[in-house]
Design a protein around this motif. Structure first.
Motif, short mmCIF file in Angstrom:
data_model
loop_
_atom_site.label_atom_id
_atom_site.label_comp_id
_atom_site.label_asym_id
_atom_site.label_seq_id
_atom_site.Cartn_x
_atom_site.Cartn_y
_atom_site.Cartn_z
N THR A 1 53.35 6.44 22.03
CA THR A 1 52.07 5.81 21.13
C THR A 1 51.83 7.17 20.98
O THR A 1 51.40 7.73 21.98
N ARG A 2 51.22 6.98 19.42
CA ARG A 2 50.28 8.18 19.29
C ARG A 2 48.93 7.89 18.99
O ARG A 2 48.84 5.96 18.16
N PRO A 3 47.98 7.43 19.05
CA PRO A 3 46.81 7.17 18.60
C PRO A 3 46.18 6.84 16.99
O PRO A 3 46.67 7.63 16.84
N LEU A 4 45.69 6.00 17.17
CA LEU A 4 45.56 4.90 15.82
C LEU A 4 44.58 4.68 15.06
O LEU A 4 43.74 4.30 15.59
N VAL A 5 44.57 5.13 13.76
CA VAL A 5 43.38 4.54 13.81
C VAL A 5 43.53 3.91 12.61
O VAL A 5 44.25 3.95 11.45
N TYR A 6 42.10 2.34 11.90
CA TYR A 6 42.72 1.32 11.34
C TYR A 6 41.23 1.82 10.49
O TYR A 6 40.25 1.86 11.06
N VAL A 7 41.55 1.73 9.23
CA VAL A 7 40.44 2.24 8.21
C VAL A 7 40.22 0.55 7.71
O VAL A 7 41.14 0.28 6.76
N ALA A 8 38.83 -0.62 7.77
CA ALA A 8 38.58 -1.00 7.09
C ALA A 8 37.68 -0.90 6.03
O ALA A 8 36.22 -0.53 6.22
N GLY A 9 37.65 -1.31 4.98
CA GLY A 9 37.15 -1.42 3.77
C GLY A 9 36.38 -3.13 3.66
O GLY A 9 37.31 -3.72 3.27
N LEU A 10 34.58 -2.98 2.97
CA LEU A 10 35.08 -4.29 2.42
C LEU A 10 34.87 -4.33 1.55
O LEU A 10 33.32 -3.98 0.95
N LEU B 1 35.85 -9.32 7.64
CA LEU B 1 35.70 -8.16 8.43
C LEU B 1 36.65 -8.62 9.88
O LEU B 1 37.62 -8.06 10.76
N LYS B 2 36.64 -9.40 10.09
CA LYS B 2 37.49 -10.32 10.84
C LYS B 2 39.31 -10.66 10.95
O LYS B 2 39.82 -10.07 11.71
N SER B 3 39.53 -10.88 9.64
CA SER B 3 40.98 -10.71 9.64
C SER B 3 41.29 -8.65 9.53
O SER B 3 42.69 -8.38 10.29
N HIS B 4 40.30 -7.67 9.01
CA HIS B 4 40.45 -6.75 9.75
C HIS B 4 40.49 -6.16 11.27
O HIS B 4 41.42 -5.38 11.37
N LEU B 5 39.86 -6.73 11.73
CA LEU B 5 39.82 -6.42 13.54
C LEU B 5 41.11 -7.08 14.32
O LEU B 5 41.65 -5.93 14.90
N LYS B 6 41.44 -8.21 13.63
CA LYS B 6 43.15 -8.55 13.63
C LYS B 6 43.94 -8.32 13.67
O LYS B 6 44.67 -7.86 14.39
N ARG B 7 43.70 -7.06 12.41
CA ARG B 7 45.19 -6.32 12.07
C ARG B 7 45.18 -5.34 12.62
O ARG B 7 45.61 -4.84 13.70
N ALA B 8 43.56 -4.22 13.39
CA ALA B 8 43.82 -3.47 13.73
C ALA B 8 44.26 -3.55 14.97
O ALA B 8 44.81 -3.14 15.75
N ASP B 9 44.11 -4.92 15.76
CA ASP B 9 44.35 -5.24 17.34
C ASP B 9 45.70 -5.67 17.80
O ASP B 9 46.29 -4.44 18.74
N LYS B 10 46.46 -6.03 16.04
CA LYS B 10 47.78 -6.45 16.58
C LYS B 10 48.47 -4.79 16.71
O LYS B 10 49.13 -4.52 16.31
N ALA C 1 46.60 7.14 10.49
CA ALA C 1 45.74 6.43 10.57
C ALA C 1 46.70 5.40 8.69
O ALA C 1 47.51 5.62 8.52
N VAL C 2 45.94 4.23 9.41
CA VAL C 2 46.14 2.56 8.00
C VAL C 2 45.45 1.93 7.82
O VAL C 2 44.08 2.69 8.63
N PHE C 3 45.58 1.69 6.49
CA PHE C 3 44.41 0.98 5.68
C PHE C 3 44.69 -0.20 5.21
O PHE C 3 46.66 -0.62 4.98
N SER C 4 44.34 -1.52 4.84
CA SER C 4 45.00 -2.76 4.14
C SER C 4 44.28 -2.36 2.77
O SER C 4 43.70 -2.26 2.32
N TYR C 5 45.78 -3.01 1.54
CA TYR C 5 46.17 -2.95 0.37
C TYR C 5 45.35 -3.64 -0.28
O TYR C 5 44.82 -3.85 -1.50
N GLU C 6 45.27 -5.12 0.52
CA GLU C 6 44.65 -5.88 0.04
C GLU C 6 43.22 -6.32 0.54
O GLU C 6 43.05 -5.83 1.58
N GLU C 7 42.90 -6.90 -0.50
CA GLU C 7 41.23 -7.32 0.27
C GLU C 7 41.14 -8.54 1.61
O GLU C 7 41.81 -9.15 1.84
N ARG C 8 40.38 -8.39 2.21
CA ARG C 8 40.68 -8.58 3.46
C ARG C 8 38.69 -8.86 4.34
O ARG C 8 37.91 -8.54 3.97
#
Ligand code: HAM
Length: 427
Positions: A335-344, A375-384, A366-373
């Motif tokens: 595994t390599r370190p991954l950064v999840y960037v969340a925009g609200l 904060l809770k949903s962003h963190l769930k995704r980052a966790d997954k 680094a990854v991010f979401s293309y759709e609005e989410r």
């Protein structure tokens, strides 16, 4: 009719029978087999070659043999728009020899040593460990008649298995002799089996006339009983073939390589001469050979080159993975370190887009979401996604030139000036 067509076109399509997808969750296992092959085979003097998946069908007819199961029943052959007879490669040895001649490796002196991995195609009846599209990893060494080459190729196969971590395998060895020995043995076998014709299965009766050595591969129990008292090929060996086989065994013994002689091992491809070998694995079912190979001294000349001795083998990669699993050999996922960037919010998401590009430019994933989410949903995704850090940017952060950096493992977060992002992520 229209309704049926509509249903058909909207139905979810699936892979063909005997053909499988390799999904992201399993990719690390395949990469493990490939990386070990890169490491072990290059350590043993081999260079990687990538050969085409389609070849002229005639290449395999001439090399594997017209009266073999592969050529008679299993090749995926078709006529292309230019009326050429093409086939999906059922194996790689013939292609490697074709490439060796086409690119004049034969004029370069010494032994040319290649390794490869990739998909092969055979229209066999699918079952555990047997697919129609399967993968092989193998080597071909072309340019020597020395028994040292046979022994070194076998040692290379064993080294690969050891590096994979497998233990429950056996090495079976035999010699099919030179073509004259093979012809003599075929006659001896035909004479013996003719007296037992009534006990043989239908396929073996037909093999008796067409390619009698194939009878030895039959799995039918009645045929196996008859085969158990068939003459051994070693009695048909000429003095040179006997000497060659003895030398191969001696070199293997000098390395304490354990092997057993299987007098009925003749292999299902016609190009073999002298040494042949197979490596069955104890935990696999009927399809238990994880590796097979041998010497093929006449193939280079058969495909138009000057005679050159050659030896090779191929492992079935699907079978290797089944064997590894049956031995509970852990294949760790890198595994390599991954950064999840969340925009609200829409404006923050645009800023996120730029930040992600910047992090990636620094060589960090680094990854991010293309759709609005939320904060809770962003963190769930980052966790997954098993992100190490989540970087969070909302309207407030945009206005103050700050960002929130959350350490996902420790579940703590801090607000920092955006200029300090790199040091906070340790990049
Ligand atoms: P082979 O015995 O036909 O030899 O295949 C080698 C290995 O490929 C088998 O031992 C098995 O592990 C795997 N294999 C074959 N067919 C299937 C299948 N339908 N599904 C899953 N795995 C399969 C050759 O192909 C030779 N070219 C080997 C060689 C290289 N001889 C000299 N150099």
């Amino acid at each position: 009719m229209v309704g049926f067509l509509f249903l058909w076109t909207t139905m979810r399509q699936t892979t063909l029978k005997g053909v499988e997808d390799i999904l992201p969750a399993d990719i690390h296992r395949w990469q493990f087999l490939e990386q070990q092959a890169d490491e072990v085979f290059s350590r043993c003097g081999y260079q990687q070659i990538r050969i085409p998946i389609i070849e002229p069908a005639q290449l395999f007819v001439r090399s594997i043999g017209e009266q073999t199961d592969i050529v008679e029943k299993e090749m995926y052959s078709f006529t292309d728009r230019g009326e050429r007879q093409i086939c999906l490669r059922p194996e790689a040895t013939a292609s490697v020899v074709r490439a060796y001649l086409q690119h004049q490796f034969d004029g370069q002196g010494g032994c040319a040593q290649f390794y490869y991995y990739g998909p092969m195609f055979r229209g066999e009846r699918p079952q555990a460990g047997r697919q129609r599209q399967f993968h092989q990893v193998g080597v071909e060494a072309i340019g020597s008649y020395s028994p040292l080459l046979d022994a070194d190729v076998v040692m290379t196969a064993l080294r690969y298995i050891e590096c994979l971590g497998l233990r429950r395998y056996r090495l079976q060895l035999n010699s099919v002799g030179c073509p004259e020995d093979k012809t003599n043995y075929a006659q001896q076998l035909r004479d013996f089996l003719s007296g037992q014709r009534s006990g043989l299965c239908e396929s073996c009766v037909s093999r008796l006339e067409r390619n009698v050595l194939r009878v030895l591969d039959c799995k039918n129990s009645a045929c196996r009983q008859i085969i158990a008292s068939a003459p051994h090929i070693e009695h048909a060996h000429c003095a040179q073939c006997r000497e060659h086989f003895a030398a191969v065994q001696e070199m293997l013994r000098s390395q304490k390589a354990e092997f057993e002689i299987n007098p009925y091992l003749v292999r299902g491809l016609d190009y073999y001469t002298r040494t042949v070998f197979e490596i069955p694995h104890g935990q696999l079912g009927a399809q238990n050979a994880i590796c097979a190979g041998g010497r093929y001294d006449n193939l280079v000349a058969e495909l138009g080159g000057s005679p050159a001795g050659a030896v090779g083998f191929a492992f079935g990669m699907e079978r290797l993975l089944i064997a590894l699993e049956s031995e509970s050999t852990a294949i760790s996922e890198k595994t390599r370190p991954l950064v999840y960037v969340a925009g609200l919010g829409v404006v923050a998401m645009r800023a996120v887009f730029s930040i992600v590009q910047e992090i990636r430019a620094q060589g960090v994933a680094a990854v991010f979401s293309y759709e609005e989410r939320s904060l809770k949903s962003h963190l769930k995704r980052a966790d997954k996604l098993k992100a190490n850090h989540a970087v969070i940017i909302g309207e407030e952060e945009l206005a103050s030139g700050t960002i929130l950096v959350r350490d996902m493992r420790r579940s703590i977060q801090q607000s920092i000036p955006s200029s300090l992002l790199r040091s906070a992520l340790e990049i």
